[in-house]
Design a protein around this motif. Structure first.
Motif, PDB file in Angstrom:
ATOM      1  N   ALA A  67     -81.874  25.655  32.825  1.00  0.00           N
ATOM      2  CA  ALA A  67     -80.640  25.188  33.436  1.00  0.00           C
ATOM      3  C   ALA A  67     -80.589  23.624  32.586  1.00  0.00           C
ATOM      4  O   ALA A  67     -81.540  23.251  32.922  1.00  0.00           O
ATOM      5  CB  ALA A  67     -80.624  24.937  35.227  1.00  0.00           C
ATOM      6  N   GLU A  68     -79.714  23.609  32.626  1.00  0.00           N
ATOM      7  CA  GLU A  68     -79.636  22.006  32.388  1.00  0.00           C
ATOM      8  C   GLU A  68     -78.069  21.702  32.774  1.00  0.00           C
ATOM      9  O   GLU A  68     -76.939  22.484  33.193  1.00  0.00           O
ATOM     10  CB  GLU A  68     -79.609  21.910  30.687  1.00  0.00           C
ATOM     11  CG  GLU A  68     -80.635  22.467  29.803  1.00  0.00           C
ATOM     12  CD  GLU A  68     -80.611  22.056  28.015  1.00  0.00           C
ATOM     13  OE1 GLU A  68     -81.092  21.777  27.692  1.00  0.00           O
ATOM     14  OE2 GLU A  68     -79.700  22.154  28.256  1.00  0.00           O
ATOM     15  N   LEU A  69     -77.667  20.010  32.238  1.00  0.00           N
ATOM     16  CA  LEU A  69     -76.911  19.042  32.779  1.00  0.00           C
ATOM     17  C   LEU A  69     -75.957  19.311  32.002  1.00  0.00           C
ATOM     18  O   LEU A  69     -76.444  19.246  30.563  1.00  0.00           O
ATOM     19  CB  LEU A  69     -76.478  18.662  33.462  1.00  0.00           C
ATOM     20  CG  LEU A  69     -76.653  18.079  35.072  1.00  0.00           C
ATOM     21  CD1 LEU A  69     -76.927  16.098  35.096  1.00  0.00           C
ATOM     22  CD2 LEU A  69     -75.905  18.370  35.764  1.00  0.00           C
ATOM     23  N   PHE A  70     -74.389  19.274  31.840  1.00  0.00           N
ATOM     24  CA  PHE A  70     -73.837  19.011  30.322  1.00  0.00           C
ATOM     25  C   PHE A  70     -71.909  18.694  30.557  1.00  0.00           C
ATOM     26  O   PHE A  70     -71.536  19.202  31.688  1.00  0.00           O
ATOM     27  CB  PHE A  70     -73.586  20.812  29.631  1.00  0.00           C
ATOM     28  CG  PHE A  70     -73.451  20.201  27.778  1.00  0.00           C
ATOM     29  CD1 PHE A  70     -73.396  20.028  26.804  1.00  0.00           C
ATOM     30  CD2 PHE A  70     -71.616  20.508  27.755  1.00  0.00           C
ATOM     31  CE1 PHE A  70     -73.136  19.391  26.035  1.00  0.00           C
ATOM     32  CE2 PHE A  70     -70.938  20.572  26.797  1.00  0.00           C
ATOM     33  CZ  PHE A  70     -71.614  20.135  25.676  1.00  0.00           C
ATOM     34  N   PRO A  71     -72.132  17.513  30.250  1.00  0.00           N
ATOM     35  CA  PRO A  71     -70.569  17.534  30.344  1.00  0.00           C
ATOM     36  C   PRO A  71     -69.252  17.843  29.318  1.00  0.00           C
ATOM     37  O   PRO A  71     -68.004  17.333  29.357  1.00  0.00           O
ATOM     38  CB  PRO A  71     -70.671  15.753  30.442  1.00  0.00           C
ATOM     39  CG  PRO A  71     -71.625  15.398  29.370  1.00  0.00           C
ATOM     40  CD  PRO A  71     -72.914  16.582  29.605  1.00  0.00           C
ATOM     41  N   GLY A  72     -69.541  18.199  28.372  1.00  0.00           N
ATOM     42  CA  GLY A  72     -68.659  18.582  27.537  1.00  0.00           C
ATOM     43  C   GLY A  72     -68.335  20.098  27.827  1.00  0.00           C
ATOM     44  O   GLY A  72     -68.174  20.483  28.695  1.00  0.00           O
ATOM     45  N   LEU A  73     -67.407  19.998  26.142  1.00  0.00           N
ATOM     46  CA  LEU A  73     -66.887  21.513  25.852  1.00  0.00           C
ATOM     47  C   LEU A  73     -67.929  22.849  26.192  1.00  0.00           C
ATOM     48  O   LEU A  73     -69.060  23.172  25.894  1.00  0.00           O
ATOM     49  CB  LEU A  73     -66.076  21.867  25.044  1.00  0.00           C
ATOM     50  CG  LEU A  73     -64.568  20.990  25.074  1.00  0.00           C
ATOM     51  CD1 LEU A  73     -64.404  21.210  24.140  1.00  0.00           C
ATOM     52  CD2 LEU A  73     -63.553  21.253  26.417  1.00  0.00           C
ATOM     53  N   LEU A  74     -67.453  23.684  27.258  1.00  0.00           N
ATOM     54  CA  LEU A  74     -68.127  25.226  27.365  1.00  0.00           C
ATOM     55  C   LEU A  74     -69.176  25.339  26.058  1.00  0.00           C
ATOM     56  O   LEU A  74     -69.476  26.104  25.932  1.00  0.00           O
ATOM     57  CB  LEU A  74     -67.870  25.574  28.399  1.00  0.00           C
ATOM     58  CG  LEU A  74     -68.753  27.679  29.116  1.00  0.00           C
ATOM     59  CD1 LEU A  74     -70.181  26.216  29.225  1.00  0.00           C
ATOM     60  CD2 LEU A  74     -68.384  27.935  29.659  1.00  0.00           C
ATOM     61  N   ALA A  75     -67.631  26.100  25.493  1.00  0.00           N
ATOM     62  CA  ALA A  75     -68.064  26.635  24.061  1.00  0.00           C
ATOM     63  C   ALA A  75     -68.968  25.884  22.902  1.00  0.00           C
ATOM     64  O   ALA A  75     -69.627  26.595  22.644  1.00  0.00           O
ATOM     65  CB  ALA A  75     -66.490  26.680  23.141  1.00  0.00           C
TER      66      ALA A  75
END
Length: 163
Positions: A67-75
């Motif tokens: 698991a990771e955090l990611f604030p951008g676009l899922l694609a």
């Protein structure tokens, strides 16, 4: 290697979320759980870092899941991680409509991306993170809704916050 992405705001991760992640982990060599801050969701109980910690604790027994955090676009996240499949759980027709639209948008951004929709298991169809947040706020038993591994963390995090 077959790689998939499971994403959500996970505020908090529920047994329903974990069920979808486990089912995806059985189908793919690698599953990345993308914890996405969702600015449109109001009344969030946990910080992004707390959500990530809860997700990591919930999936700790799944060797092919990270698991990771990611604030951008899922694609973009999917492509960055070598995935060509996004796995999403759906509880009802409303979820299906939203996820169908997102699948089309994601394929428009990256045409090689597919979306696999997994129907919620019957025992989890009726609950959501917002319902679980209410259970947490009113100090209700959480065993039916949350992975056992995160219940002490949830209690600790909310007690510190004064919930």
């Amino acid at each position: 290697m077959r790689t998939a992405i499971c994403s959500g705001s996970f505020d908090p991760i529920t047994l329903g979320h974990l069920d979808v992640i486990r089912r995806a982990a059985a189908c793919f060599d690698k599953v990345w759980v993308c914890v996405s801050p969702n600015a449109e969701k109001k009344n969030q109980l946990f910080t992004p870092e707390q959500k990530l910690r809860l997700v990591q604790a919930a999936v700790a027994d799944l060797p092919n899941v990270e698991a990771e955090l990611f604030p951008g676009l899922l694609a973009d996240y999917a492509v960055d991680h070598g995935a060509n499949v996004i796995v999403r759980g759906v509880r009802n027709a409303t979820d299906f409509d939203v996820e169908y639209q997102m699948a089309i948008i994601n394929r428009g951004i990256h045409p090689q991306l597919e979306t696999m929709l997994l129907p919620a298991s019957a025992e989890y169809q009726h609950f959501s993170s917002s319902m679980v947040r209410e259970m947490i706020r009113y100090h209700q038993p959480l065993e039916k809704y949350l992975p056992a591994s995160i219940i002490p963390l949830v209690r600790d995090m909310t007690e510190r916050k004064g919930e």
